[in-house]
Design a protein around this motif. Sequence first.
Motif, PDB file in Angstrom:
ATOM      1  N   PHE B  18       7.148  -6.320  -2.885  1.00 20.62           N
ATOM      2  CA  PHE B  18       6.518  -5.020  -2.652  1.00 20.62           C
ATOM      3  C   PHE B  18       7.200  -4.299  -1.481  1.00 20.62           C
ATOM      4  CE2 PHE B  18       3.365  -2.613  -0.169  1.00 20.62           C
ATOM      5  CZ  PHE B  18       3.034  -1.647  -1.099  1.00 20.62           C
ATOM      6  N   TYR B  21      10.837  -2.920  -1.810  1.00 23.29           N
ATOM      7  CA  TYR B  21      11.017  -1.636  -2.500  1.00 23.29           C
ATOM      8  C   TYR B  21      11.153  -0.498  -1.489  1.00 23.29           C
ATOM      9  CZ  TYR B  21      10.006   2.394  -5.455  1.00 23.29           C
ATOM     10  OH  TYR B  21      10.080   3.605  -6.086  1.00 23.29           O
ATOM     11  N   PHE B  22      10.393  -0.587  -0.403  1.00 20.38           N
ATOM     12  CA  PHE B  22      10.401   0.493   0.585  1.00 20.38           C
ATOM     13  C   PHE B  22      11.432   0.258   1.695  1.00 20.38           C
ATOM     14  CE2 PHE B  22       6.133   0.200  -1.210  1.00 20.38           C
ATOM     15  CZ  PHE B  22       6.015   1.477  -1.725  1.00 20.38           C
ATOM     16  N   PHE B  23      11.705  -1.005   1.991  1.00 16.96           N
ATOM     17  CA  PHE B  23      12.618  -1.341   3.095  1.00 16.96           C
ATOM     18  C   PHE B  23      13.790  -2.164   2.560  1.00 16.96           C
ATOM     19  CE2 PHE B  23       8.161  -1.342   4.575  1.00 16.96           C
ATOM     20  CZ  PHE B  23       8.192  -0.197   5.347  1.00 16.96           C
ATOM     21  N   ALA B  24      14.325  -1.752   1.436  1.00 15.40           N
ATOM     22  CA  ALA B  24      15.363  -2.537   0.750  1.00 15.40           C
ATOM     23  C   ALA B  24      16.573  -2.855   1.631  1.00 15.40           C
ATOM     24  CB  ALA B  24      15.790  -1.818  -0.520  1.00 15.40           C
ATOM     25  N   PRO B  25      17.155  -1.876   2.356  1.00 13.47           N
ATOM     26  CA  PRO B  25      18.317  -2.211   3.182  1.00 13.47           C
ATOM     27  C   PRO B  25      17.990  -3.240   4.263  1.00 13.47           C
ATOM     28  CG  PRO B  25      18.124   0.162   2.894  1.00 13.47           C
ATOM     29  CD  PRO B  25      16.864  -0.433   2.399  1.00 13.47           C
TER      30      PRO B  25
END
Lengths: 418, 219
Positions: B18, B21-25
Motif C-alpha cells: 500500500f 504505491y505512494f512512496f515508490a522511489p
Amino acid sequence: MKHVFKVKLTITLLIGMALTLSVGQVCFAQPETMVAPPDTSGPPAPQPPTNLRVEDEPNDFGHGLKIRWNLSADDGAGLNNVVAYELLRSDKAEGPFTQRAVIPKGISEYSDKDETRPTEEAPNPNFMDENSTWYYQMVAIGDQQVRSNPTPIVSGTTRPNWILLNKIPILIVVIIFTIFLLVFISSAKKGKSLYIRPLAGINAVDDAIGRATEMGKPILYILGLGTAGDIATIAGFTILARVAKRTAEYQTKVIVPVQDPVVLVVAQETVRTAYLEAGRPDQYNPDNVFFVTSMQFPYVAAVNGIMLRERPATNFYMGVFYAESLILAETGNVAGSIQIAGTDQISQLPFFVAATDYTLIGEELYAASAYLSQEPVQMGTLKAQDYTKAIAMAIIVLGIIAITAGWPFIRDLVTINL
Amino acid sequence: MKRELPILIVGITGTIMFFQYFFAPAFQHAFQWFLPKGTYMDFFATSQDWVIVIGILALPLGIWSLLKANVNKLKVPGERFYSAVLLGGFLAMLISGIAGGRASLSAGSVFMTIFNTVLIPIQATIFSLLAFFIASAAYRAFRARSVLATILLLTAFIVMFRFMPLGPISTINLSAVSWILSVPNMAAKRAIYMGIALGATATAIKIILGIERTYMGRD
C-alpha cells in the motif's frame, strides 16, 4: 477581312511565343540555387526559441528531466514560419549534440525520460540514470527545414523524488475512507443497527440452493478466470463459503471447476472448511473442486460439458470473466439452470444481465460478504463506502461548479494528475 | 498460531505494498540497500515475480487434481469417454513435449503441430459460438416486455444502425450514437467504476486488517 485575319494571326503568334517562353522557363529552368544569390536563395530562418531551461522531472524515480522554453518570436507571430522545434542532447557540455526529439510548434515543454536500464543483451545509451547530468540545445525549424541558430547550452541533473506527490490526494481519500471504516465498524460493534438496501441477487442465493436440493441436482460454482489475488475472486471465495456451507447442510452436491492452481487450493480449503463448520466433514469430496485448465476456451468447453451432462439446478458465476461469460451463461440457460452472476468486469456485465436471472454489479459482488454474513463489522464497511461515495459526489459537483464558473484554484484542487 | 501467522504476513505485506504505491522511489532506495553493490532490481517488479513463482509452484497441485479427478471418472460409465480423451491428450502432449526437448517449441515439431492443428482450431470453434449466443441472448434481452426493455431495444437499434453498412442511415444518427455512448453510457460506466474502486479498496483494507478471512478457508 484580310486585315482582321492578319491581326488574329499576329495575336496567335504572340500568344504562342509567350506560351513557348513560359513553358521553356518551367521545363528548362536552371536550379534556383544556381542563379539566386546565396543570402536570399531559401526562405528566411526563424528566430530561435529563448529562455531554454531544464528542471528535474517531478514525481519520478530519477530518470527524467523537464525541458521548458519560450516560443520563437516567429512561432504564431512575426514571420510565422516555425514548423517545429528540434531538441538536441548530449551527455557532455562540449557535445556532440544529437537529435533527441522534434516537438510541434506552439508547444513549450517536453519531458525527456528513459527508464530502460541497459543490459549486456540490450545496451541503451539513452538510459537516464539517477543523478546523471545532461546538456541541451534547441533550434527552431522553419519552412524547407531551415534551422535557426541554436540556443545557449543548458544542463540539468536527474533527481529521484522519494514521495510521489501527485498521488497524495488518493492517499488522503484512502485515509478518510479508513477513518469512516473504523468509525462505522466501532459503532456497529456497539450494537447500532445499520440499514442496507436489499439486493435481489443475494436474496436469491438461498432460494437457488433450496431449488437444487428439491430437484436433487448439483450446484455449479464458477470462480471465473481471475487469479487468487483478484478482489473479485476473493469475493467469489466468500460467497462460495456460504454456498458450500448451505449445500453441506442440505446435502447437495456442489461442483467447482477452476482454471488456476492457486485458486484451486483456496477453493478446496474454503469448501472443506464450510463442510466442517456445517458438521458434515464426511460429505466433502475433494474431487468436486478440481482443476481443469488455465486456458480460456478449453476451460469453457469443459464447463459447458459439465452443464450439459450434469444439468445443474443452479449456476453461480462469481469472479473475473472475459469473453467466456456469455458462452457459459447461455449454455446454462439452455441447460435450464437458475443463474446468479457477479463480476467487476464492466464489459461483461451486459452479457450477464441479458443471460442470467440475477446479476451482482461491480461493488455488489464485494458487498455480498457483508450481506450474507450480516456481521456488524462487515456491515460497517458498506456504510463507510456509502459515505465516501457521498464525498466523491460532492467533489464532482464542486468540480463542475469550479469549471463552469472558471475558478482554477478549486479546479486544480479537485484534479488528480497521475 | 496456524491462523494468526498468515494474517500477520498478509497484513505486513499488504501494508508495505500500500505505502509503496505512494512512496515508490523511497521503497526502491530502501530495497537497493539489501542488494549487492552494482546490481539493480525493481522492488515492485520483483514482488510481482514472487506471485508468478508461487503460481508455478502450485501448478503440480493443479495437474494432480486434474489427473486424480479424471482417473476416478474412468470408473463412471457416463463420464468414462471424456476422461479417457482428456488423459490421452494430456499424455500425448506430455510425451511429445518431453521427447522433443527444447526443439519441441520450434515450428514443425510434433508438440507444436498438435498445438497448432488441434488445440488452436478447437479454441477458435468455442470462441465462434459467441456469435450465436450473442444473438440468442440479445433476442431475450430486447423483448419489449416493459418500459425499460423497450427503451433498451430502441437504444440498441439506434446504436446498431450506426455500425451497419446502410449508407445514409448509418451516417444520419452519428451524433445521436455519439451522445448515447459518451453521455448516458459513460455516466453509468463511471458510476460503476467508482463503486468498484471503493468496494475494492474496502475489501483490500478488510484483508489487510484481518477482518476478511474467508479466502483462508474460514470466516
